[in-house]
Design a protein around this motif. Sequence first.
Motif, PDB file in Angstrom:
ATOM      1  N   GLN A  93      -0.924   7.627  -1.533  1.00 36.50           N
ATOM      2  CA  GLN A  93      -1.742   6.724  -0.770  1.00 36.50           C
ATOM      3  C   GLN A  93      -2.276   7.370   0.425  1.00 36.50           C
ATOM      4  OE1 GLN A  93       0.554   3.550   1.609  1.00 36.50           O
ATOM      5  NE2 GLN A  93      -1.309   2.251   1.093  1.00 36.50           N
ATOM      6  N   GLY A  97     -11.464   5.139   1.026  1.00 39.55           N
ATOM      7  CA  GLY A  97     -11.977   4.025  -0.047  1.00 39.55           C
ATOM      8  C   GLY A  97     -12.605   4.525  -1.168  1.00 39.55           C
ATOM      9  N   ASP A 128      -5.093   2.356  -7.521  1.00 37.11           N
ATOM     10  CA  ASP A 128      -4.816   0.825  -6.916  1.00 37.11           C
ATOM     11  C   ASP A 128      -5.649   0.819  -5.566  1.00 37.11           C
ATOM     12  OD1 ASP A 128      -3.478   0.049  -9.069  1.00 37.11           O
ATOM     13  OD2 ASP A 128      -1.432   0.917  -8.248  1.00 37.11           O
ATOM     14  N   ARG A 129      -6.496   0.096  -5.270  1.00 34.40           N
ATOM     15  CA  ARG A 129      -7.174  -0.260  -4.056  1.00 34.40           C
ATOM     16  C   ARG A 129      -6.573  -1.085  -3.155  1.00 34.40           C
ATOM     17  NH1 ARG A 129     -13.777   0.574  -5.291  1.00 34.40           N
ATOM     18  NH2 ARG A 129     -13.603   1.844  -3.603  1.00 34.40           N
ATOM     19  N   GLY A 130      -6.473  -0.746  -2.039  1.00 37.57           N
ATOM     20  CA  GLY A 130      -5.783  -1.944  -1.030  1.00 37.57           C
ATOM     21  C   GLY A 130      -6.773  -2.111   0.264  1.00 37.57           C
ATOM     22  N   ALA A 131      -6.342  -2.964   0.990  1.00 38.43           N
ATOM     23  CA  ALA A 131      -7.110  -3.206   2.322  1.00 38.43           C
ATOM     24  C   ALA A 131      -7.257  -1.873   3.306  1.00 38.43           C
ATOM     25  CB  ALA A 131      -6.620  -4.257   2.906  1.00 38.43           C
ATOM     26  N   THR A 132      -6.490  -0.984   3.083  1.00 37.54           N
ATOM     27  CA  THR A 132      -6.567   0.124   4.129  1.00 37.54           C
ATOM     28  C   THR A 132      -6.692   1.349   3.325  1.00 37.54           C
ATOM     29  OG1 THR A 132      -3.915   0.330   3.960  1.00 37.54           O
ATOM     30  CG2 THR A 132      -4.943  -1.055   5.783  1.00 37.54           C
ATOM     31  N   ARG A 134      -6.158   3.672  -0.640  1.00 35.65           N
ATOM     32  CA  ARG A 134      -6.295   3.665  -2.142  1.00 35.65           C
ATOM     33  C   ARG A 134      -4.821   4.190  -2.243  1.00 35.65           C
ATOM     34  NH1 ARG A 134      -9.901   8.813  -3.692  1.00 35.65           N
ATOM     35  NH2 ARG A 134      -8.606  10.344  -2.357  1.00 35.65           N
TER      36      ARG A 134
END
Length: 157
Positions: A93, A97, A128-132, A134
């Motif tokens: 992680q 972005g 997997d992309r997240g708010a903070t 990838r």
Amino acid sequence: MSARARPVATRLTTNPLPAAAHRFPGDRRCPGQARRALRQQLEIWPIDGELADSAELLLSELVTNAVQAQASDAPHVGVRFVWSGGHLRLEVQDASGELPVMNDAKEDDECGRGLVLVDALASGWGIDRGATGRTVWAELAVCNVSASCGAAALHSP
């Protein structure tokens, strides 16, 4: 035996946890630190041989990509190792972005083959992309020594 005496309790053996997570500074030392953490975890599980070598190479490529892609204001890289359901999953992680790109490296290029290696060695991989940021992950199929499978063997705990 006295009426007050109690039998000694048998100590239960515990299985190693199926996951481990670490966070490292996102600098040039990060890939080496992540590989050391993976080797320690694979010894606990006990996974060795070609499977361990492939996992180490995959993790090194994913972490190196994360360090290179990250913005300087988010200097940490997280790694997570999961052993479950016949698969060893490696997750990396970072705060970027951007989606990783599989390059078509030329023969004399010194870099640009990381995701090609991941694609060739892993039984599956993705983003997997997240708010903070990838999470880029890769999985290796784990099989028992007695099972017939194309991946490297796992010595059963």
